[in-house]
Design a protein around this motif. Structure first.
Motif, short mmCIF file in Angstrom:
data_model
loop_
_atom_site.label_atom_id
_atom_site.label_comp_id
_atom_site.label_asym_id
_atom_site.label_seq_id
_atom_site.Cartn_x
_atom_site.Cartn_y
_atom_site.Cartn_z
N LEU A 118 -31.50 57.67 -20.90
CA LEU A 118 -30.86 56.36 -20.99
C LEU A 118 -29.42 56.41 -20.46
O LEU A 118 -29.00 55.52 -19.72
N ASP A 119 -28.69 57.45 -20.86
CA ASP A 119 -27.31 57.59 -20.39
C ASP A 119 -27.24 57.72 -18.87
O ASP A 119 -26.43 57.07 -18.22
N ALA A 120 -28.11 58.55 -18.30
CA ALA A 120 -28.11 58.76 -16.85
C ALA A 120 -28.46 57.46 -16.13
O ALA A 120 -27.82 57.10 -15.13
N LEU A 121 -29.48 56.75 -16.63
CA LEU A 121 -29.88 55.50 -15.99
C LEU A 121 -28.80 54.43 -16.15
O LEU A 121 -28.54 53.66 -15.22
N ALA A 122 -28.16 54.38 -17.31
CA ALA A 122 -27.09 53.40 -17.53
C ALA A 122 -25.92 53.65 -16.58
O ALA A 122 -25.39 52.72 -15.98
N ILE A 123 -25.54 54.90 -16.42
CA ILE A 123 -24.44 55.23 -15.49
C ILE A 123 -24.84 54.90 -14.06
O ILE A 123 -24.07 54.30 -13.31
N SER A 124 -26.08 55.22 -13.70
CA SER A 124 -26.56 54.98 -12.34
C SER A 124 -26.57 53.49 -11.99
O SER A 124 -26.26 53.11 -10.86
N THR A 125 -26.93 52.65 -12.97
CA THR A 125 -27.07 51.21 -12.71
C THR A 125 -25.83 50.40 -13.02
O THR A 125 -25.76 49.22 -12.68
N GLY A 126 -24.86 50.99 -13.71
CA GLY A 126 -23.66 50.25 -14.08
C GLY A 126 -23.83 49.42 -15.35
O GLY A 126 -22.97 48.61 -15.68
N PHE A 127 -24.96 49.59 -16.04
CA PHE A 127 -25.17 48.93 -17.32
C PHE A 127 -24.48 49.72 -18.43
O PHE A 127 -24.30 50.93 -18.31
N THR A 128 -24.14 49.04 -19.51
CA THR A 128 -23.81 49.78 -20.72
C THR A 128 -25.15 50.21 -21.32
O THR A 128 -26.20 49.69 -20.94
N ARG A 129 -25.11 51.14 -22.25
CA ARG A 129 -26.36 51.59 -22.86
C ARG A 129 -27.05 50.43 -23.59
O ARG A 129 -28.27 50.29 -23.53
N SER A 130 -26.27 49.57 -24.24
CA SER A 130 -26.84 48.41 -24.94
C SER A 130 -27.48 47.43 -23.97
O SER A 130 -28.57 46.90 -24.22
N LEU B 281 -28.69 48.11 -21.04
CA LEU B 281 -29.89 48.74 -20.49
C LEU B 281 -31.05 48.65 -21.48
O LEU B 281 -32.17 48.30 -21.12
N CYS B 282 -30.79 48.95 -22.74
CA CYS B 282 -31.84 48.87 -23.77
C CYS B 282 -32.35 47.44 -23.90
O CYS B 282 -33.56 47.21 -24.00
N ASP B 283 -31.45 46.46 -23.89
CA ASP B 283 -31.84 45.06 -23.97
C ASP B 283 -32.72 44.69 -22.77
O ASP B 283 -33.76 44.05 -22.92
N TYR B 284 -32.32 45.11 -21.59
CA TYR B 284 -33.07 44.84 -20.36
C TYR B 284 -34.47 45.46 -20.42
O TYR B 284 -35.47 44.81 -20.12
N LEU B 285 -34.55 46.72 -20.86
CA LEU B 285 -35.84 47.41 -20.95
C LEU B 285 -36.74 46.75 -21.98
O LEU B 285 -37.96 46.60 -21.75
N LEU B 286 -36.19 46.34 -23.11
CA LEU B 286 -36.98 45.64 -24.12
C LEU B 286 -37.50 44.30 -23.61
O LEU B 286 -38.63 43.91 -23.88
N GLN B 287 -36.66 43.58 -22.87
CA GLN B 287 -37.10 42.30 -22.29
C GLN B 287 -38.29 42.52 -21.36
O GLN B 287 -39.26 41.75 -21.40
N ILE B 288 -38.21 43.55 -20.54
CA ILE B 288 -39.32 43.85 -19.62
C ILE B 288 -40.59 44.15 -20.41
O ILE B 288 -41.66 43.64 -20.10
N CYS B 289 -40.45 44.94 -21.47
CA CYS B 289 -41.62 45.33 -22.26
C CYS B 289 -42.29 44.14 -22.94
O CYS B 289 -43.50 43.97 -22.84
N VAL B 290 -41.53 43.33 -23.65
CA VAL B 290 -42.14 42.22 -24.40
C VAL B 290 -42.56 41.07 -23.49
O VAL B 290 -43.33 40.20 -23.91
N ASN B 291 -42.09 41.05 -22.25
CA ASN B 291 -42.47 40.01 -21.30
C ASN B 291 -43.50 40.48 -20.28
O ASN B 291 -43.72 39.82 -19.28
N SER B 292 -44.13 41.60 -20.54
CA SER B 292 -45.17 42.12 -19.66
C SER B 292 -46.51 42.07 -20.40
O SER B 292 -46.79 42.91 -21.25
N PRO B 293 -47.34 41.07 -20.09
CA PRO B 293 -48.63 40.95 -20.79
C PRO B 293 -49.48 42.21 -20.71
O PRO B 293 -50.12 42.59 -21.69
N ASP B 294 -49.48 42.88 -19.56
CA ASP B 294 -50.28 44.10 -19.42
C ASP B 294 -49.80 45.19 -20.37
O ASP B 294 -50.60 45.88 -20.99
N LEU B 295 -48.49 45.35 -20.49
CA LEU B 295 -47.94 46.37 -21.38
C LEU B 295 -48.20 46.01 -22.85
O LEU B 295 -48.59 46.86 -23.64
N VAL B 296 -48.00 44.75 -23.20
CA VAL B 296 -48.25 44.31 -24.57
C VAL B 296 -49.71 44.55 -24.95
O VAL B 296 -50.01 45.10 -26.02
N ASN B 297 -50.63 44.18 -24.06
CA ASN B 297 -52.05 44.39 -24.35
C ASN B 297 -52.40 45.87 -24.43
O ASN B 297 -53.19 46.29 -25.28
#
Length: 97
Positions: A38-50, A52-68
């Protein structure tokens, strides 16, 4: 796999506690390996860790295939299974349960 458009940077993380938007805080425990990734990806993308986690959670709960997939593997109570659907809301697609 259906693609769901998620904003590049989380607006929710930047607008918490402003207006009528409700904010819910919770904490998670992750392994040190996950934290390092998470730290490496946050630094790479310019996100704060929070952000990045918020973004990843949004992707997860908004992906019907992943939810199923998660429910297929771990669902304990069929009565509470969610059925994600994609609807068109103007120019954007929205996932609802």
């Amino acid at each position: 796999m259906i693609r769901v458009n998620v904003p590049n940077k989380s607006k929710a993380a930047k607008t918490r506690n402003l207006g009528a938007k409700r904010c819910c805080r919770f904490s998670i425990s992750v392994t040190s390996n996950t934290e390092n990734k998470l730290d490496a990806l946050a630094i790479s993308t310019g996100f704060t860790r929070s952000e990045l986690c918020d973004y990843l959670l949004q992707i997860c709960v908004n992906s019907p295939d992943l939810v199923n997939s998660i429910q297929d593997k771990f669902n304990k109570n069929e009565r509470y299974r969610v059925h994600p659907r994609i609807i068109n809301d103007g120019e954007k697609q929205v996932v609802i349960y």
